[in-house]
Scaffold this active site. Structure first.
Site, PDB file in Angstrom:
ATOM      1  N   ARG A  36       0.825  -1.213   0.000  1.00  0.00           N
ATOM      2  CA  ARG A  36       0.000   0.000   0.000  1.00  0.00           C
ATOM      3  C   ARG A  36       0.860   1.264   0.000  1.00  0.00           C
ATOM      4  O   ARG A  36       0.457   2.287  -0.566  1.00  0.00           O
ATOM      5  CB  ARG A  36      -0.935   0.004   1.209  1.00  0.00           C
ATOM      6  CG  ARG A  36      -2.071  -0.978   1.013  1.00  0.00           C
ATOM      7  CD  ARG A  36      -3.030  -0.927   2.153  1.00  0.00           C
ATOM      8  NE  ARG A  36      -4.222  -1.708   1.821  1.00  0.00           N
ATOM      9  CZ  ARG A  36      -5.041  -2.204   2.732  1.00  0.00           C
ATOM     10  NH1 ARG A  36      -4.822  -2.005   4.005  1.00  0.00           N
ATOM     11  NH2 ARG A  36      -6.098  -2.891   2.359  1.00  0.00           N
ATOM     12  N   LYS A 197     -18.653 -16.902   1.752  1.00  0.00           N
ATOM     13  CA  LYS A 197     -20.092 -16.711   1.918  1.00  0.00           C
ATOM     14  C   LYS A 197     -20.782 -16.016   0.749  1.00  0.00           C
ATOM     15  O   LYS A 197     -20.288 -15.017   0.221  1.00  0.00           O
ATOM     16  CB  LYS A 197     -20.344 -15.904   3.194  1.00  0.00           C
ATOM     17  CG  LYS A 197     -20.114 -16.750   4.443  1.00  0.00           C
ATOM     18  CD  LYS A 197     -19.840 -15.903   5.653  1.00  0.00           C
ATOM     19  CE  LYS A 197     -21.110 -15.364   6.268  1.00  0.00           C
ATOM     20  NZ  LYS A 197     -20.822 -14.406   7.345  1.00  0.00           N
ATOM     21  N   GLY A 349      -8.684  -9.392  -0.322  1.00  0.00           N
ATOM     22  CA  GLY A 349      -7.463  -9.668   0.420  1.00  0.00           C
ATOM     23  C   GLY A 349      -6.946 -11.087   0.249  1.00  0.00           C
ATOM     24  O   GLY A 349      -5.758 -11.306  -0.002  1.00  0.00           O
ATOM     25  N   GLY A 372     -12.657  -3.814   0.605  1.00  0.00           N
ATOM     26  CA  GLY A 372     -14.090  -3.557   0.733  1.00  0.00           C
ATOM     27  C   GLY A 372     -14.591  -2.456  -0.192  1.00  0.00           C
ATOM     28  O   GLY A 372     -15.702  -2.527  -0.724  1.00  0.00           O
TER      29      GLY A 372
HETATM   30  P1  ADP Z   1     -11.316 -12.302  -0.576  1.00  0.00           P
HETATM   31  O1  ADP Z   1     -10.586 -11.835   0.674  1.00  0.00           O
HETATM   32  O2  ADP Z   1     -10.393 -12.570  -1.698  1.00  0.00           O
HETATM   33  O3  ADP Z   1     -12.461 -11.385  -0.929  1.00  0.00           O
HETATM   34  P2  ADP Z   1     -13.049 -14.029   0.928  1.00  0.00           P
HETATM   35  O4  ADP Z   1     -12.635 -13.362   2.189  1.00  0.00           O
HETATM   36  O5  ADP Z   1     -14.411 -13.770   0.422  1.00  0.00           O
HETATM   37  O6  ADP Z   1     -11.976 -13.718  -0.232  1.00  0.00           O
HETATM   38  O7  ADP Z   1     -12.921 -15.596   1.062  1.00  0.00           O
HETATM   39  C1  ADP Z   1     -11.803 -16.247   1.602  1.00  0.00           C
HETATM   40  C2  ADP Z   1     -12.217 -17.273   2.610  1.00  0.00           C
HETATM   41  O8  ADP Z   1     -13.089 -18.227   2.036  1.00  0.00           O
HETATM   42  C3  ADP Z   1     -11.017 -18.022   3.121  1.00  0.00           C
HETATM   43  O9  ADP Z   1     -10.971 -17.876   4.525  1.00  0.00           O
HETATM   44  C4  ADP Z   1     -11.321 -19.465   2.739  1.00  0.00           C
HETATM   45  O10 ADP Z   1     -10.877 -20.381   3.713  1.00  0.00           O
HETATM   46  C5  ADP Z   1     -12.821 -19.473   2.638  1.00  0.00           C
HETATM   47  N1  ADP Z   1     -13.304 -20.596   1.808  1.00  0.00           N
HETATM   48  C6  ADP Z   1     -13.114 -20.795   0.505  1.00  0.00           C
HETATM   49  N2  ADP Z   1     -13.658 -21.951   0.103  1.00  0.00           N
HETATM   50  C7  ADP Z   1     -14.232 -22.511   1.200  1.00  0.00           C
HETATM   51  C8  ADP Z   1     -14.969 -23.732   1.441  1.00  0.00           C
HETATM   52  N3  ADP Z   1     -15.210 -24.603   0.455  1.00  0.00           N
HETATM   53  N4  ADP Z   1     -15.407 -23.966   2.688  1.00  0.00           N
HETATM   54  C9  ADP Z   1     -15.158 -23.082   3.678  1.00  0.00           C
HETATM   55  N5  ADP Z   1     -14.475 -21.934   3.519  1.00  0.00           N
HETATM   56  C10 ADP Z   1     -14.012 -21.635   2.293  1.00  0.00           C
HETATM   57 MG    MG Z   2     -11.135 -11.967   2.708  1.00  0.00          MG
END
Ligand code: ADP
Ligand code: MG
Length: 396
Positions: A36, A197, A349, A372
């Site tokens: 950053r 989620k 992230g 975000g």
């Molecule tokens: P980003 O930070 O790239 O936006 P997210 O925070 O939405 O991504 O998602 C990352 C999280 O999703 C990680 O903690 C990962 O462990 C979880 N995750 C991915 N696939 C699964 C799964 N099949 N079951 C449970 N958790 C999952």
């Molecule tokens: Mg994340």
């Protein structure tokens, strides 16, 4: 939607209050990841080269309105000095005597870094009096903190109404790239959405449905989509309250002519702590198993789809990528995105951490610093920190 750019301003001899996002991970007073800080260098350098006094301000962590010594910006100033190759004056307060003295004695090209904005409770309250105190240190305001643009805080919002306000170079690049995804992507355009989620990503999915051609769904959130199609996902993470929404989303995507790809196989295990998983077809998941990654056939299909698109946006790991047993799907797709000849954008992230861990970050066209804010932008929301920066004139 272009914003008034700092490059159109006469900055020589002015004091430029520049909001940056220096919210970096620290450990024992040392910056662990300076991404950053480096992202803000083009604007800082541009201002210095054009003869401005650069007064930087940022938040760091969540001190909740009081001084927390571990969250002082001094380590950031030290790292910034190394990157710039010239001194940076870190002040011990934000708008107090020390900050005032530092600004008064600064000359063209000097860099001052004010103390952590969130040491003052008025920052997060978007307090007008605090904004006036910040504004009184400067002649112009430059916002280069895209990662904080979804917050209406004094340093991202109120202060911009008090000084001539401009977008910095990083801010401009973020709006240009993410704006293009929404308005004028080169087609065909694929979005790969994963992560834990559905509820986190639903608004993004909805809004992207208007602009993408193909949607690849993986990660934990795919489970709820699979369940909505009548597939038994065992003990996988699902959001029961999102099943109908997921079903509606798929119908909506169909109406918009979007091709949706869901996992056709999966890596399953009885628990997330398992040392390894088993590959099964998506309709063969046993009662005591949970999905922790997309299977190799799915990963391959997603990777091939990526090669057929001219624009690719990726957010969210396809499995529990922090565990080696469940990282293959994310790795396969990450490699495909990195090798894509199309225009590639990554946000989020955990997705960025995954691409960096593979050493492929420099093969991505744009890695959003937004977190975000990037997601809210792609949801089509008005970001308060952006709304307050005037639009560029047509002749600019
Ligand atoms: P980003 O930070 O790239 O936006 P997210 O925070 O939405 O991504 O998602 C990352 C999280 O999703 C990680 O903690 C990962 O462990 C979880 N995750 C991915 N696939 C699964 C799964 N099949 N079951 C449970 N958790 C999952
Ligand atoms: Mg994340």
């Amino acid at each position: 939607m272009a914003k008034k750019s700092i490059t159109t301003a006469q900055v020589h001899g002015t004091r430029a209050l520049c909001r940056v996002d220096f919210n970096v991970p620290l450990e024992n007073g040392v910056v662990q990841d300076d991404t950053r800080i480096r992202a803000a260098l083009p604007t800082i350098t541009w201002l210095r080269e054009h003869g401005a006094i650069v007064i930087l301000c940022s938040h760091l962590g969540r001190p909740k309105g009081t001084v927390v010594d571990d969250l002082r910006l001094t380590p950031v100033a030290r790292r910034l000095e190394q990157l710039l190759g010239s001194p940076v004056t870190a002040t011990s307060d934000i708008v107090g005597d020390d900050a005032r003295r530092a600004v008064e004695s600064a000359r063209a090209g000097d860099v001052v870094l004010l103390e952590n904005l969130r040491f003052d409770p008025r920052e997060e309250a978007d307090d007008p009096a605090f904004a006036r105190e910040l504004a009184s240190l400067a002649d112009i305001y430059v916002d280069d903190a895209f990662g904080a643009a979804h917050r209406a805080h004094a340093s991202t919002h109120a202060v911009a109404t008090l000084l001539p306000a401009y977008a910095g170079l990083l801010m401009q690049r973020e709006i240009e790239v993410l704006g293009r995804l929404l308005d004028a992507p080169e087609r065909p355009f694929a979005a790969i959405i994963g992560g834990a989620k559905v509820s986190d990503k639903l608004s993004v999915l909805r809004n992207l449905t208007h602009t993408i051609d193909t949607l690849l769904i993986g990660g934990g959130m795919a489970n709820t989509f699979l369940l909505s199609q009548g597939i038994d996902v065992g003990t996988s993470l699902v959001e029961d309250d999102q099943i109908t929404t997921a079903k509606d989303m798929l119908a909506e995507a169909g109406q918009h002519g979007v091709t949706v790809m869901l996992p056709t196989d999966a890596v399953v295990a009885p628990s997330i702590d398992a040392d390894h998983g088993r590959v099964v077809d998506i309709d063969q998941i046993e009662r005591n198993d949970a999905i922790f990654d997309v299977g190799p056939a799915t990963a391959q299909a997603f990777a091939e789809a990526v090669t057929q698109h001219k624009t690719v946006f990726w957010n969210g790991p396809l499995g529990v990528a922090e565990r080696p047993a469940f990282a293959n799907g994310t790795e396969t797709v990450a490699r495909a995105v990195a090798s894509s000849a199309g225009f590639t954008v990554i946000g989020g992230g955990d997705s960025i951490a995954a691409i960096e861990a593979l050493g492929l970050a420099d093969r991505i066209d744009h890695i959003s610093t937004g977190g975000g804010a990037a997601l809210e932008f792609l949801e089509g929301k008005q970001l308060p920190g952006l709304a307050v920066i005037p639009e560029a004139n047509d002749d600019e």
